[in-house]
Write a protein that holds these residues in place. Structure first.
Motif, PDB file in Angstrom:
ATOM      1  N   UNK A  53     -18.683 -26.142 -22.934  1.00 26.87           N
ATOM      2  CA  UNK A  53     -18.927 -25.492 -24.223  1.00 26.87           C
ATOM      3  C   UNK A  53     -20.309 -25.898 -24.716  1.00 26.87           C
ATOM      4  N   UNK A  54     -20.934 -25.045 -25.508  1.00 27.29           N
ATOM      5  CA  UNK A  54     -22.201 -25.381 -26.151  1.00 27.29           C
ATOM      6  C   UNK A  54     -21.903 -25.968 -27.528  1.00 27.29           C
ATOM      7  N   UNK A  55     -22.461 -27.145 -27.804  1.00 24.93           N
ATOM      8  CA  UNK A  55     -22.277 -27.819 -29.088  1.00 24.93           C
ATOM      9  C   UNK A  55     -23.650 -28.023 -29.722  1.00 24.93           C
ATOM     10  N   UNK A  56     -23.958 -27.229 -30.732  1.00 29.34           N
ATOM     11  CA  UNK A  56     -25.286 -27.261 -31.357  1.00 29.34           C
ATOM     12  C   UNK A  56     -25.153 -27.797 -32.783  1.00 29.34           C
TER      13      UNK A  56
ATOM     14  N   UNK B 225      -9.006 -24.202 -32.412  1.00 30.44           N
ATOM     15  CA  UNK B 225      -8.432 -25.525 -32.178  1.00 30.44           C
ATOM     16  C   UNK B 225      -9.510 -26.601 -32.255  1.00 30.44           C
ATOM     17  N   UNK B 226     -10.649 -26.341 -31.637  1.00 33.69           N
ATOM     18  CA  UNK B 226     -11.737 -27.307 -31.654  1.00 33.69           C
ATOM     19  C   UNK B 226     -12.296 -27.487 -33.064  1.00 33.69           C
ATOM     20  N   UNK B 227     -12.376 -26.412 -33.820  1.00 33.05           N
ATOM     21  CA  UNK B 227     -12.838 -26.519 -35.206  1.00 33.05           C
ATOM     22  C   UNK B 227     -11.919 -27.446 -35.989  1.00 33.05           C
TER      23      UNK B 227
ATOM     24  N   UNK C 278     -15.957 -37.405 -34.769  1.00 32.97           N
ATOM     25  CA  UNK C 278     -15.630 -36.782 -33.487  1.00 32.97           C
ATOM     26  C   UNK C 278     -16.865 -36.742 -32.594  1.00 32.97           C
ATOM     27  N   UNK C 279     -16.700 -37.116 -31.334  1.00 30.96           N
ATOM     28  CA  UNK C 279     -17.814 -37.122 -30.396  1.00 30.96           C
ATOM     29  C   UNK C 279     -17.938 -35.755 -29.717  1.00 30.96           C
ATOM     30  N   UNK C 280     -19.169 -35.298 -29.525  1.00 28.92           N
ATOM     31  CA  UNK C 280     -19.390 -34.011 -28.862  1.00 28.92           C
ATOM     32  C   UNK C 280     -18.815 -33.989 -27.457  1.00 28.92           C
ATOM     33  N   UNK C 281     -18.819 -35.124 -26.787  1.00 24.62           N
ATOM     34  CA  UNK C 281     -18.270 -35.178 -25.428  1.00 24.62           C
ATOM     35  C   UNK C 281     -16.750 -35.003 -25.447  1.00 24.62           C
ATOM     36  N   UNK C 282     -16.092 -35.437 -26.522  1.00 20.33           N
ATOM     37  CA  UNK C 282     -14.655 -35.192 -26.656  1.00 20.33           C
ATOM     38  C   UNK C 282     -14.383 -33.695 -26.861  1.00 20.33           C
ATOM     39  N   UNK C 283     -15.226 -33.039 -27.643  1.00 19.95           N
ATOM     40  CA  UNK C 283     -15.081 -31.593 -27.831  1.00 19.95           C
ATOM     41  C   UNK C 283     -15.196 -30.879 -26.494  1.00 19.95           C
TER      42      UNK C 283
END
Length: 257
Positions: free
Chosen positions: A73-76, A26-28, A35-40
């Motif tokens: 979640x980890x966002x790299x 879903x996130x993908x 898209x902002x990482x904080x929204x993810x």
């Protein structure tokens, strides 16, 4: 600690794994240019809470991080490869994003990671690097069965990564999971076949090949968490949680749809 799960616990792990995989997919689908990482991170939180599950990251405070992690979640992105702390950053077209998610549901944890390119820009080198981690993961899973040893999995993973031309870091790799996120045994992304802990039915393992284009050295970001390539090169990370069964390995972190 190494846990051997009962058949009932493995059944609960299937539900956890499907939840993790569904959230990641879903996130993908939502991770587009801008898209902002904080929204993810916020979307991950909403889906975890809605499912009645618990994040393994929010209160996570290991010795190697500046804890607690404080996010879901980890966002790299690009040169970041592991433990990417979400921050105020809008994704750009062509960014290489890795999402790593671990969740507990019904008292059992599942852990998975995916890497993908954002937007429509072509990046043959990035695509090839992601594919190499996916092939290495498949090789590690194929080697997992009762009676096999951790070194067999490490050797299978490392052989694929090395053939693809990537340096291999062994500081961080796969690991056992169960009632908690990080357990023994440690599963390096390269190793010698026939060595290490012997696999048994009921053992849950998170296998996670990750590579950097031209280095095996990591540096820690100023945030105290995010691990980046020492040269600033791009990176990729792929992970599944598997259960050792009587006749092989079952991938638990596959989408339910």
């Amino acid at each position: 600690m190494i846990e051997i799960l009962s058949p009932a616990e493995v059944g609960r792990a299937r539900a956890t794994g499907a939840l993790v995989a569904d959230i990641l997919q879903t996130l993908k689908g939502r991770a587009t240019t801008g898209t902002n990482l904080l929204d993810i991170d916020r979307w991950a939180q909403e889906m975890i809470v809605e499912a009645g599950a618990q994040s393994c990251y929010v209160d996570y405070a290991p010795s190697f991080g500046r804890g607690p992690f404080g996010h879901y979640i980890c966002t790299s992105v690009n040169d970041a490869v592991l433990h990417g702390l979400p921050f105020d950053y809008a994704l750009a077209d062509g960014d290489l994003l890795s999402l790593d998610l671990a969740v507990s549901l019904g008292g059992v944890v599942a852990d998975s990671a995916i890497s993908f390119l954002v937007g429509g820009s072509a990046d043959p080198a990035g695509t090839a690097m992601i594919a190499a981690t996916e092939r290495a993961l498949a090789a590690g899973i194929a080697a997992a069965r009762p009676g096999a040893r951790i070194g067999d999995l490490s050797h299978a993973i490392g052989s694929v990564l090395r053939e693809a031309g990537y340096p291999i870091n062994t500081d961080f790799g796969g690991h056992g999971v169960g009632s908690t996120m990080h357990q023994d045994p440690h599963i390096p992304n390269t190793g010698r076949a026939g060595r290490g802990y012997e696999l048994r039915p009921g053992l849950l393992l998170a296998l996670e090949p990750w590579v950097m284009v031209d280095t095996a050295a990591l540096v820690t970001d100023a945030d105290g968490w995010t691990l980046r390539s020492a040269t600033g090169c791009r990176t990729a990370h792929t992970e599944h949680t598997i259960a050792i069964t009587e006749d092989g390995a079952e991938i638990l972190t596959l989408p339910s749809r």
